[in-house]
Design an enzyme around this catalytic site. Sequence first.
Site, short mmCIF file in Angstrom:
data_model
loop_
_atom_site.label_atom_id
_atom_site.label_comp_id
_atom_site.label_asym_id
_atom_site.label_seq_id
_atom_site.Cartn_x
_atom_site.Cartn_y
_atom_site.Cartn_z
CG ASP A 53 28.10 87.12 37.48
OD1 ASP A 53 27.38 86.16 37.12
OD2 ASP A 53 27.65 88.23 37.80
CG ASP A 89 31.13 97.76 41.78
OD1 ASP A 89 31.48 98.79 42.39
OD2 ASP A 89 30.47 96.85 42.31
N1 ARG Z 1 25.59 100.52 45.46
C1 ARG Z 1 26.85 100.33 46.09
C2 ARG Z 1 27.95 101.02 45.36
O1 ARG Z 1 27.80 101.38 44.22
C3 ARG Z 1 27.18 98.89 46.39
C4 ARG Z 1 27.33 97.96 45.25
C5 ARG Z 1 27.71 96.61 45.80
N2 ARG Z 1 27.43 95.50 44.98
C6 ARG Z 1 26.75 94.41 45.38
N3 ARG Z 1 26.76 93.40 44.59
N4 ARG Z 1 26.10 94.33 46.50
O2 ARG Z 1 29.00 101.21 45.90
#
Ligand code: ARG
Length: 394
Positions: A14, A123
């Site tokens: 990505d 994120d």
């Molecule tokens: N759900 C978790 C958070 O929002 C982890 C996200 C992590 N991303 C991944 N690609 N595993 O913090």
Amino acid sequence: MSKKVVLAYSGGLDTSICIPILKEEYGCDEVITVAVDVGQPKEEVIQAEEKARKISDRHYTLDVREEFVRDYIFPLIKANGDYEGYVMGTSIARPLIAKKVVEIANKEGATALAHGCTGKGNDQLRFEAVFRLTDMDVFAPMRDMNLTREWEIEYAKQHNIPVSVTSSKPWSIDENIWSRSIEGGKLEEPGYIPPEEIYQWTVSPENAPDGQILEIGFKDGVPVSLDGKEIDSVELIEQLNRIAGSHGVGRTDMIEDRVLGLKARENYEHPAATVLLTAHRDLEKLVLTRAELKFKAMVDAEWSELAYFGLVDEPLYSDLNAFIDRTQERVAGTVTVKLYKGSVMILARTSPYALYSEELVSFDSATIDQKDSEGFAKYHGFQARLYRKFVENI
Ligand code: ARG
């Protein structure tokens, strides 16, 4: 003026295709990549650097593990950070990664910042809460373009971006020194039992060896030693991940409410975090008053929500930290735990600040004159008596 953008870069598919996309679709002349080492596997950081050297205009690798532990993980331990039972890892690393990207952008005189997050997760919010403290443009190609995996692979090939076999991995993984997150693919079905292979830091509890006893030393609310030996903070967490992981400690499989409201099935590994948070909570009970513990539980919950949302620049976050830090001045001493087939049991605790006196609690002591308690006991539950006598049968 040439348009310079700084991209938070992981080395994955990505963020790699973001480089040509930022040029072709967003009119950027120069794309500078930044890979931030928060404790993900070393090979990943090296691979990101090697790849970036080929496809970006300039690349920075920044090892911020120490800062991550000192300024993000340690405050989390003091706050017993926990969101719906999730040991926060990704959420506390994102603001630091974003901050480092901004620092490079300022140094480079860039006019834009970019990340490779999609529009579904948390994120994007965590990055942008920090990015938008600046006046720079913010680009999120993955969110804007809503691409399929096949399109991305084809596009990468056309732009001479090396596509590793790992880009066809069935899971999306995010890792730092505090936790490892595995999500996506078949794991998205809450009814699917995950295969053992998703776990890398922890052995399956049934295959763990016989138990192990460990003593953790705390000062000012944070861990400073293991089995009586003072060690550096990064090293302490790394060691504890290995030790507790070998006992199958620190797995979570949960349904999580993302900030946007989506429910998601998430799997995590976090051996050191489980041990340190369990020990820290126990030590707090020895040294803080009942009133402090009750109030701090509310503060901790507020703190955790802000941290999960990535809102570390919200003034309330530092207000809460000020309160928490004050309470932690007394959270010092040792906690002895036993790691046994996936569990952490507290065996003992000591502290120079203990609000506990064996002499007072003991049955044989005469320091508390038991007769003094008579008046107290007499009026305990007094209002229930008033209610029964005067109100119940009206
Ligand atoms: N759900 C978790 C958070 O929002 C982890 C996200 C992590 N991303 C991944 N690609 N595993 O913090």
